[in-house]
Design an enzyme around this catalytic site. Structure first.
Site, PDB file in Angstrom:
ATOM      1  N   ILE A   1      53.355  41.186  30.998  1.00 30.81           N
ATOM      2  CA  ILE A   1      52.097  40.746  31.624  1.00 30.81           C
ATOM      3  C   ILE A   1      51.300  39.890  30.645  1.00 30.81           C
ATOM      4  CG2 ILE A   1      49.977  41.483  32.789  1.00 30.81           C
ATOM      5  CD1 ILE A   1      51.311  44.072  33.513  1.00 30.81           C
TER       6      ILE A   1
ATOM      7  N   THR B   1      49.639  40.378  27.018  1.00 28.19           N
ATOM      8  CA  THR B   1      48.795  41.570  26.965  1.00 28.19           C
ATOM      9  C   THR B   1      49.557  42.677  26.243  1.00 28.19           C
ATOM     10  OG1 THR B   1      49.649  42.545  28.988  1.00 28.19           O
ATOM     11  CG2 THR B   1      47.849  40.944  29.229  1.00 28.19           C
TER      12      THR B   1
ATOM     13  N   CYS C   1      32.954  23.804  37.797  1.00 30.24           N
ATOM     14  CA  CYS C   1      31.921  23.178  36.973  1.00 30.24           C
ATOM     15  C   CYS C   1      31.141  22.130  37.755  1.00 30.24           C
ATOM     16  CB  CYS C   1      32.568  22.552  35.747  1.00 30.24           C
ATOM     17  SG  CYS C   1      33.848  23.602  35.027  1.00 30.24           S
TER      18      CYS C   1
ATOM     19  N   GLY D   1      42.136  32.901  30.298  1.00 28.37           N
ATOM     20  CA  GLY D   1      40.897  32.467  30.936  1.00 28.37           C
ATOM     21  C   GLY D   1      39.714  33.362  30.631  1.00 28.37           C
TER      22      GLY D   1
HETATM   23  C1  LIG Z   1      28.927  27.060  38.352  1.00 26.21           C
HETATM   24  C2  LIG Z   1      29.841  26.998  37.181  1.00 26.21           C
HETATM   25  C3  LIG Z   1      29.743  25.946  36.296  1.00 26.21           C
HETATM   26  C4  LIG Z   1      30.577  25.893  35.186  1.00 26.21           C
HETATM   27  N1  LIG Z   1      30.477  24.820  34.336  1.00 26.21           N
HETATM   28  C5  LIG Z   1      31.303  24.758  33.282  1.00 26.21           C
HETATM   29  C6  LIG Z   1      31.266  23.651  32.421  1.00 26.21           C
HETATM   30  O1  LIG Z   1      30.476  22.704  32.622  1.00 26.21           O
HETATM   31  N2  LIG Z   1      32.105  23.624  31.356  1.00 26.21           N
HETATM   32  C7  LIG Z   1      32.997  24.636  31.130  1.00 26.21           C
HETATM   33  O2  LIG Z   1      33.752  24.558  30.163  1.00 26.21           O
HETATM   34  N3  LIG Z   1      33.073  25.691  31.933  1.00 26.21           N
HETATM   35  C8  LIG Z   1      32.244  25.774  32.994  1.00 26.21           C
HETATM   36  N4  LIG Z   1      32.331  26.851  33.831  1.00 26.21           N
HETATM   37  C9  LIG Z   1      33.286  27.926  33.494  1.00 26.21           C
HETATM   38  C10 LIG Z   1      34.690  27.626  33.982  1.00 26.21           C
HETATM   39  O3  LIG Z   1      34.683  27.312  35.325  1.00 26.21           O
HETATM   40  C11 LIG Z   1      35.533  28.828  33.692  1.00 26.21           C
HETATM   41  O4  LIG Z   1      35.574  29.022  32.295  1.00 26.21           O
HETATM   42  C12 LIG Z   1      36.961  28.683  34.187  1.00 26.21           C
HETATM   43  O5  LIG Z   1      37.011  28.376  35.530  1.00 26.21           O
HETATM   44  C13 LIG Z   1      37.715  29.977  33.908  1.00 26.21           C
HETATM   45  O6  LIG Z   1      39.003  29.906  34.418  1.00 26.21           O
HETATM   46  P1  LIG Z   1      39.741  31.201  34.913  1.00 26.21           P
HETATM   47  O7  LIG Z   1      41.048  30.746  35.420  1.00 26.21           O
HETATM   48  O8  LIG Z   1      39.696  32.229  33.889  1.00 26.21           O
HETATM   49  O9  LIG Z   1      38.844  31.736  36.077  1.00 26.21           O
HETATM   50  P2  LIG Z   1      38.433  31.060  37.440  1.00 26.21           P
HETATM   51  O10 LIG Z   1      38.553  29.598  37.359  1.00 26.21           O
HETATM   52  O11 LIG Z   1      37.105  31.623  37.786  1.00 26.21           O
HETATM   53  O12 LIG Z   1      39.502  31.582  38.450  1.00 26.21           O
HETATM   54  C14 LIG Z   1      39.682  32.975  38.680  1.00 26.21           C
HETATM   55  C15 LIG Z   1      40.125  33.150  40.107  1.00 26.21           C
HETATM   56  O13 LIG Z   1      40.759  34.382  40.228  1.00 26.21           O
HETATM   57  C16 LIG Z   1      40.489  34.891  41.500  1.00 26.21           C
HETATM   58  N5  LIG Z   1      40.727  36.339  41.469  1.00 26.21           N
HETATM   59  C17 LIG Z   1      40.100  37.260  40.696  1.00 26.21           C
HETATM   60  N6  LIG Z   1      40.628  38.467  40.905  1.00 26.21           N
HETATM   61  C18 LIG Z   1      41.598  38.321  41.832  1.00 26.21           C
HETATM   62  C19 LIG Z   1      42.481  39.219  42.458  1.00 26.21           C
HETATM   63  N7  LIG Z   1      42.468  40.506  42.162  1.00 26.21           N
HETATM   64  N8  LIG Z   1      43.352  38.736  43.349  1.00 26.21           N
HETATM   65  C20 LIG Z   1      43.375  37.419  43.648  1.00 26.21           C
HETATM   66  N9  LIG Z   1      42.548  36.541  43.106  1.00 26.21           N
HETATM   67  C21 LIG Z   1      41.676  36.976  42.187  1.00 26.21           C
HETATM   68  C22 LIG Z   1      39.044  34.540  41.732  1.00 26.21           C
HETATM   69  O14 LIG Z   1      38.757  34.524  43.107  1.00 26.21           O
HETATM   70  C23 LIG Z   1      38.966  33.180  41.076  1.00 26.21           C
HETATM   71  O15 LIG Z   1      39.095  32.138  42.031  1.00 26.21           O
HETATM   72  C24 LIG Z   1      31.522  26.923  34.959  1.00 26.21           C
HETATM   73  C25 LIG Z   1      31.625  27.984  35.864  1.00 26.21           C
HETATM   74  C26 LIG Z   1      30.819  28.025  36.959  1.00 26.21           C
HETATM   75  C27 LIG Z   1      30.956  29.152  37.916  1.00 26.21           C
HETATM   76  C1  LIG Z   2      44.681  20.561  38.097  1.00 22.66           C
HETATM   77  C2  LIG Z   2      45.479  21.835  37.866  1.00 22.66           C
HETATM   78  C3  LIG Z   2      46.131  22.248  39.142  1.00 22.66           C
HETATM   79  C4  LIG Z   2      46.540  21.624  36.785  1.00 22.66           C
HETATM   80  O1  LIG Z   2      47.445  20.604  37.114  1.00 22.66           O
HETATM   81  P1  LIG Z   2      48.364  19.950  35.995  1.00 22.66           P
HETATM   82  O2  LIG Z   2      49.277  19.016  36.630  1.00 22.66           O
HETATM   83  O3  LIG Z   2      48.926  21.004  35.119  1.00 22.66           O
HETATM   84  O4  LIG Z   2      47.305  19.246  35.055  1.00 22.66           O
HETATM   85  P2  LIG Z   2      46.870  17.742  34.930  1.00 22.66           P
HETATM   86  O5  LIG Z   2      46.662  17.130  36.241  1.00 22.66           O
HETATM   87  O6  LIG Z   2      45.734  17.754  33.973  1.00 22.66           O
HETATM   88  O7  LIG Z   2      48.137  17.058  34.230  1.00 22.66           O
HETATM   89  C5  LIG Z   2      48.551  17.457  32.980  1.00 22.66           C
HETATM   90  C6  LIG Z   2      50.012  17.130  32.823  1.00 22.66           C
HETATM   91  O8  LIG Z   2      50.218  15.734  32.954  1.00 22.66           O
HETATM   92  C7  LIG Z   2      50.756  15.209  31.744  1.00 22.66           C
HETATM   93  N1  LIG Z   2      50.147  13.908  31.535  1.00 22.66           N
HETATM   94  C8  LIG Z   2      48.832  13.592  31.589  1.00 22.66           C
HETATM   95  N2  LIG Z   2      48.667  12.278  31.419  1.00 22.66           N
HETATM   96  C9  LIG Z   2      49.906  11.753  31.257  1.00 22.66           C
HETATM   97  C10 LIG Z   2      50.390  10.434  31.031  1.00 22.66           C
HETATM   98  N3  LIG Z   2      49.562   9.375  30.990  1.00 22.66           N
HETATM   99  N4  LIG Z   2      51.701  10.265  30.870  1.00 22.66           N
HETATM  100  C11 LIG Z   2      52.546  11.314  30.939  1.00 22.66           C
HETATM  101  N5  LIG Z   2      52.143  12.575  31.172  1.00 22.66           N
HETATM  102  C12 LIG Z   2      50.831  12.781  31.332  1.00 22.66           C
HETATM  103  C13 LIG Z   2      50.407  16.209  30.695  1.00 22.66           C
HETATM  104  O9  LIG Z   2      51.306  16.166  29.618  1.00 22.66           O
HETATM  105  C14 LIG Z   2      50.495  17.495  31.462  1.00 22.66           C
HETATM  106  O10 LIG Z   2      51.833  17.882  31.626  1.00 22.66           O
HETATM  107  P3  LIG Z   2      52.455  19.121  30.772  1.00 22.66           P
HETATM  108  O11 LIG Z   2      51.536  20.290  30.989  1.00 22.66           O
HETATM  109  O12 LIG Z   2      53.808  19.302  31.307  1.00 22.66           O
HETATM  110  O13 LIG Z   2      52.435  18.627  29.366  1.00 22.66           O
HETATM  111  C15 LIG Z   2      44.593  22.977  37.310  1.00 22.66           C
HETATM  112  O14 LIG Z   2      44.103  22.614  36.033  1.00 22.66           O
HETATM  113  C16 LIG Z   2      43.416  23.245  38.181  1.00 22.66           C
HETATM  114  O15 LIG Z   2      43.533  23.922  39.191  1.00 22.66           O
HETATM  115  N6  LIG Z   2      42.241  22.717  37.821  1.00 22.66           N
HETATM  116  C17 LIG Z   2      41.049  22.818  38.633  1.00 22.66           C
HETATM  117  C18 LIG Z   2      40.192  24.018  38.255  1.00 22.66           C
HETATM  118  C19 LIG Z   2      39.508  23.885  36.971  1.00 22.66           C
HETATM  119  O16 LIG Z   2      40.092  23.474  35.977  1.00 22.66           O
HETATM  120  N7  LIG Z   2      38.239  24.275  36.947  1.00 22.66           N
HETATM  121  C20 LIG Z   2      37.453  24.239  35.774  1.00 22.66           C
HETATM  122  C21 LIG Z   2      37.011  22.873  35.445  1.00 22.66           C
HETATM  123  S1  LIG Z   2      35.972  22.213  36.687  1.00 22.66           S
END
Ligand SMILES: Cc1cc2nc3c(=O)[nH]c(=O)nc-3n(C[C@H](O)[C@H](O)[C@H](O)COP(=O)(O)OP(=O)(O)OC[C@H]3O[C@@H](n4cnc5c(N)ncnc54)[C@H](O)[C@@H]3O)c2cc1C
Ligand SMILES: CC(C)(COP(=O)(O)OP(=O)(O)OC[C@H]1O[C@@H](n2cnc3c(N)ncnc32)[C@H](O)[C@@H]1OP(=O)(O)O)[C@@H](O)C(=O)NCCC(=O)NCCS
Ligand SMILES: Cc1cc2nc3c(=O)[nH]c(=O)nc-3n(C[C@H](O)[C@H](O)[C@H](O)COP(=O)(O)OP(=O)(O)OC[C@H]3O[C@@H](n4cnc5c(N)ncnc54)[C@H](O)[C@@H]3O)c2cc1C
Ligand SMILES: CC(C)(COP(=O)(O)OP(=O)(O)OC[C@H]1O[C@@H](n2cnc3c(N)ncnc32)[C@H](O)[C@@H]1OP(=O)(O)O)[C@@H](O)C(=O)NCCC(=O)NCCS
Lengths: 540, 540
Positions: B272, B267, B42, B276
């Site tokens: 499985i 699923t 995002c 997301g």
């Molecule tokens: C530019 C951008 C801006 C966004 N802004 C927002 C926002 O402001 N607010 C919001 O709520 N959402 C936003 N989103 C959407 C949000 O990022 C997605 O909803 C979220 O990341 C979905 O999570 P996911 O785990 O399903 O997929 P992803 O986070 O996309 O992760 C899926 C991953 O799986 C990997 N993958 C796929 N197939 C395979 C395979 N066969 N083998 C190995 N790896 C694989 C891909 O490479 C990818 O990295 C945005 C998305 C984009 C691209």
């Molecule tokens: C960050 C990521 C690795 C997840 O890590 P995570 O440790 O599960 O998540 P957070 O860092 O949000 O921490 C949440 C945990 O901390 C705990 N926690 C948060 N604040 C806390 C506090 N003040 N005291 C105690 N526990 C706390 C929560 O209960 C939760 O633990 P639980 O799941 O066991 O209940 C994963 O979400 C990720 O890869 N994010 C990046 C990608 C992404 O989200 N893209 C789309 C948006 S840009």
């Protein structure tokens, strides 16, 4: 139908306008003893501070505009001095001429508001409450004509703190005098700590456990024996429901001192209704009578009393007491009960403290906040919340207020689908994170310990493990803690004593992961709720 | 227990970390075909725009940090190419070496996300989607090395508009090419109008009902026969669930094209799971399968799939599709269904448009917003909302999202006790006001008419009465309206024709009072919903 309304501001005028919309033919008279109706009480402190510059902005309606648009008969400078329930009349006094007259009513609405409790004693220094347009005119006169350099504000509640901020904004040096040991008592002490810090940062001289004992010249005497300079005293010691008329008329008064009303705003006399700061509401947490002196409920109940009178009564929702305060750039918000009250009433509860950012940390400009959530230990119901911080605090308190009103459990906060883009929130919003922590407590996945329970737990033999990095530890730590960073924990387990452990990090989050690791390795572990930050605020 | 997770970002990594916290002994392997895990999808547009300056900010975790803290085996540059459900294995290919290998699983989690739908055709101009760190590296390279002066963005959805904003922020001239007649189709047209205005104001060349047909040199050809300059094309035509693996493995796919899962994220194969952007959620409004490609749900369901696997399954809440977009200082937010969809499915509904300020008007700095609320005509349930405006939009959409999730009726919005002080809200918050209007419609206290129904109503004989002041009327009015200001209405009733009347004011509020006056005088009256402002937006 002839309806008389006592009080022409939030509750009273909302009733009058809605009544007119429902009934074009009703005769509606509004008596207001002050010179202004429909004024923005809540804006008064900001007019004092010069933030609202135009005095007319405070006057949302006038008797003339209300006559033109709503056909209301609004009589200012007119006090209702007595109710005769048998005769269905009120006696009114014109405050300019002192003439008295009598008016008959079919229905009577009391919207007399609250009156100030005074905390000031005899003194020759100009002393004013901050409740009416007249008050701010007087205060403004002192501030400008005397070029006042310093002031004393009595009372660190909503209005006292707003007065402090606005006086400072005008360049006045302020001493804040608070009777008890804590400012802004709707908060628990560890949540109020940052507010106190902010006051000190802005040069406010805060005197706790202190009262004003007298004053003369330009100096106010305090109960601690000192005296402080003051050209002006603002008395914001608090308010109590104004029940003068109701009491004299023999209407039922609630245990908290407000007029008793049922869910349709009817008093014990079915022809007399009451709304606003003068009445008791039903508390959302325990169903008892409660005083909530907030404009939202006054407006809301003003509208519904009109519906009651017009024949479509509705039951009021119980009151949550949602409130918010801006103070020197900090936003302080709360809803429901605090820990003090839960403890005082012996209600079993769980507590969560978190310290999230208002939006994604990777997006520039994120601001921090501290949240405290209070949860019913048996039902997982949300009992209250407190939030202190920067941007986004108002949003989170509203979300929690809606969740409480709707009866969502604390764990259900995990499931709320809140709007996320990086400049507005986080993918796991602070509200969802609160839910996660609450869910872990509800499921027994984690066990937490409060800052004020730490000393006793350690005295009973528990060891404290700080799982932050060595750098964080060095920058400030809880005396006697063992430092073993989270990422090293699995490898260095053997170094830990086989006693009950309390783990902590900066805010609680790494502590949670540490606790999960240790619990599964057979340790007896508690996570210090809110981490170092809450402990520091609580013990400061 | 050995768990394999396909996809290492929002859903996949949230599952992995939570699984570790629940089970220290599990073997957890995360396969990610890209070079980065846990990145901030995002945030990508804002890195392109230079608002997020440090590329590392986008990388929330690395394989190393995830190994250190969570003991996760994260394998980047590794694609899962096949699932063998009988053998419980996946085939994986190392994308650097092309080596293939096979891994056994006890449980498999698919978090493969969505893939881009391409709207671009053959062209020699650099064309990129905006979905990965690699994408933004490529885009940034074009922008800096070629000193790109102009760009074409295909698609005016969330990501397309974020791309537009960020390119403009970098000084690039942008043409936005949109296949259909409206940008940002989650909104209804009258709500999208101010967004389009804002794009024009900022110099964006918006081409509706247009596609890209080709391109060469520095020029892109459009279906309208014109060509526009472009050193870069960003293709944001939309996404579809990436179900390649699931489909090939014979897992059930939902009607909308996403992997079918039950409420525990399982699923059609109980070993499985899937979460997301790749899966179908259950729609909160009608219970059908729906695609919501938002990070909040991916994170949330990632956590719950871990609970399912660890043996404490929970049923997912239905999806509301809450979303938010920042575009050139406007905030655009929505939840639930829009009018287009309600009409298309024939669901009986009521609509409310309001145009409130984010906080008390008497406090300086109030910003406006427009709100549209969609309500079930039979049950008074909230079906959706759209909000466009300045500060405070994000708060109001969250409040409505919580109300919807909790099943509050539209009329119940009147009862919400939201935090009020003048710099944060109004004593009657915009949300309460929405409730008041909705309540009036539910009770039959008022009847409203939509902007797109006006022409037909007038053709059928209704007269239009503009109850604004003469000054407002002169500054712009609906052709053919009679001007008779609200405050004069009672006296000048005789001037009105005895035909069905449609009244309107600027936003609907004075129209409401006018309608109440006229209805009680025996007129057949409808209030033009949202007033002149909504009409203007709808017909512009
Ligand atoms: C530019 C951008 C801006 C966004 N802004 C927002 C926002 O402001 N607010 C919001 O709520 N959402 C936003 N989103 C959407 C949000 O990022 C997605 O909803 C979220 O990341 C979905 O999570 P996911 O785990 O399903 O997929 P992803 O986070 O996309 O992760 C899926 C991953 O799986 C990997 N993958 C796929 N197939 C395979 C395979 N066969 N083998 C190995 N790896 C694989 C891909 O490479 C990818 O990295 C945005 C998305 C984009 C691209
Ligand atoms: C960050 C990521 C690795 C997840 O890590 P995570 O440790 O599960 O998540 P957070 O860092 O949000 O921490 C949440 C945990 O901390 C705990 N926690 C948060 N604040 C806390 C506090 N003040 N005291 C105690 N526990 C706390 C929560 O209960 C939760 O633990 P639980 O799941 O066991 O209940 C994963 O979400 C990720 O890869 N994010 C990046 C990608 C992404 O989200 N893209 C789309 C948006 S840009
Ligand atoms: C400085 C200040 C700041 C505030 N800030 C906030 C805030 O930020 N947020 C918030 O929610 N609330 C705030 N409040 C509280 C809010 O203003 C009140 O809750 C609300 O006004 C109560 O409405 P009411 O109708 O009960 O009483 P009021 O609005 O106080 O009106 C009562 C009126 O009745 C008149 N009256 C009383 N007795 C008689 C009589 N016998 N005859 C004729 N007239 C009579 C009084 O003169 C008074 O004008 C603030 C209040 C003050 C004073
Ligand atoms: C302003 C005051 C006179 C009340 O007037 P009001 O007309 O009842 O209230 P509002 O101006 O908020 O308008 C609300 C009405 O407009 C309607 N409305 C609001 N927006 C609308 C819209 N876009 N379309 C149609 N109707 C709308 C509401 O439904 C409501 O009518 P209803 O009660 O019949 O349902 C009274 O609240 C007052 O005196 N306030 C000042 C004092 C005060 O509140 N102080 C404390 C806070 S500082």
């Amino acid at each position: 139908m002839k309806i008389i309304i006592v009080g022409g501001v939030a509750g009273g005028m909302s009733a009058a306008t809605r009544l007119r919309r429902l009934d074009e033919s009703a005769e509606i008279i509004v008596f207001e003893r002050g010179h202004y109706v429909s004024f923005a009480n809540c804006g008064l402190p900001y007019f004092v501070g010069g933030i609202i510059r135009n005095r007319d902005e405070l006057l949302l309606q006038t008797p003339e505009s209300l006559e033109a648009r709503f056909g209301l008969d609004v009589r200012i400078d007119t006090e209702v001095v007595q109710i005769d329930r048998q005769a269905q009349t009120v006696s009114v006094r014109n405050m300019l001429t002192d003439e008295e007259s009598v008016e008959h009513y079919d229905r009577l609405v009391l919207a007399a508001g609250a009156s100030a409790r005074s905390g000031a004693t005899e003194s020759t220094i100009p002393t004013h409450t901050l409740r009416t347009v007249d008050d701010v005119d007087h205060i403004s006169a002192v501030l400008t004509s005397a070029a006042a350099a310093s002031a004393v504000v009595i009372g660190g509640g909503f209005i006292g703190l707003e007065a402090v901020e606005n006086l400072v904004h005008r360049g006045v040096h302020v001493t804040l005098v608070q009777r008890g040991p804590q400012i802004f008592t709707p908060l628990d002490p560890e949540m109020a700590a940052p507010v106190l810090d902010r006051l000190f940062e802005r040069g406010v001289d805060v005197r706790l456990n202190t009262t004003v004992t007298g004053g003369s010249g330009n100096s106010v005497e305090l109960s601690d024996g000192t005296s402080v300079p003051a050209d002006l005293v603002i008395d914001a010691s608090g308010v109590r429901p104004d029940v003068t008329l109701a009491q004299q008329a023999g209407l039922r008064i609630g245990a908290g001192g407000g007029v008793w009303v049922d869910g349709t705003q009817a008093t014990s006399d079915p022809l007399i209704f009451a709304v606003g700061d003068g009445v008791e509401k039903t508390d959302a947490v325990n169903g008892s009578g409660t005083l909530v002196t907030m404009a939202g409920l006054a407006n809301r109940h003003g509208r519904s009393v009109a519906d009651s009178i017009a024949g479509t009564p509705e039951q009021a929702a119980p009151a949550l007491g949602t409130g918010i305060l801006g103070i020197f750039g900090l936003t302080v918000a709360l809803v429901g009960w605090n820990e003090k009250r839960l403890v005082a009433t012996g209600r079993a509860h769980r507590i969560v403290h978190t310290h999230p950012a208002n939006h994604a940390g990777y997006f520039p400009g994120a601001e921090g906040m501290s949240i405290k959530l209070l949860i019913d230990a048996e039902t997982d119901a949300i009992l209250g919340a407190q939030i202190v911080g920067g941007a986004g605090v108002d949003k989170r308190i509203d979300v929690i207020a809606v969740a409480m009103a709707a009866g969502l459990s604390a764990s259900a906060l995990t499931r709320l689908e809140l709007a996320y883009a990086p400049q507005y929130a986080s993918a796991k919003d602070p509200i969802n994170q609160l839910g996660y922590v609450a869910d872990n407590l509800a499921q027994g996945t984690s066990v937490n310990l409060q800052w004020h329970e730490l000393a006793a737990a350690r005295a009973a033999g528990a060891a404290l493990v700080d799982v932050r990095s060595a750098g964080e530890f060095a920058a400030g730590s809880i005396p006697g803690a063992i430092n073993l960073s989270l990422d090293d924990l699995r490898e260095r387990l053997v170094e830990l004593p086989r006693v009950p452990l309390i783990v902590h990090c900066q805010v609680g989050q790494r502590g949670h992961t540490a606790a999960r690791i240790l619990t599964q390795r057979g340790f007896d572990v508690q996570n210090l709720d809110g981490g170092y930050r809450t402990w520091l605020a609580g013990t400061s």
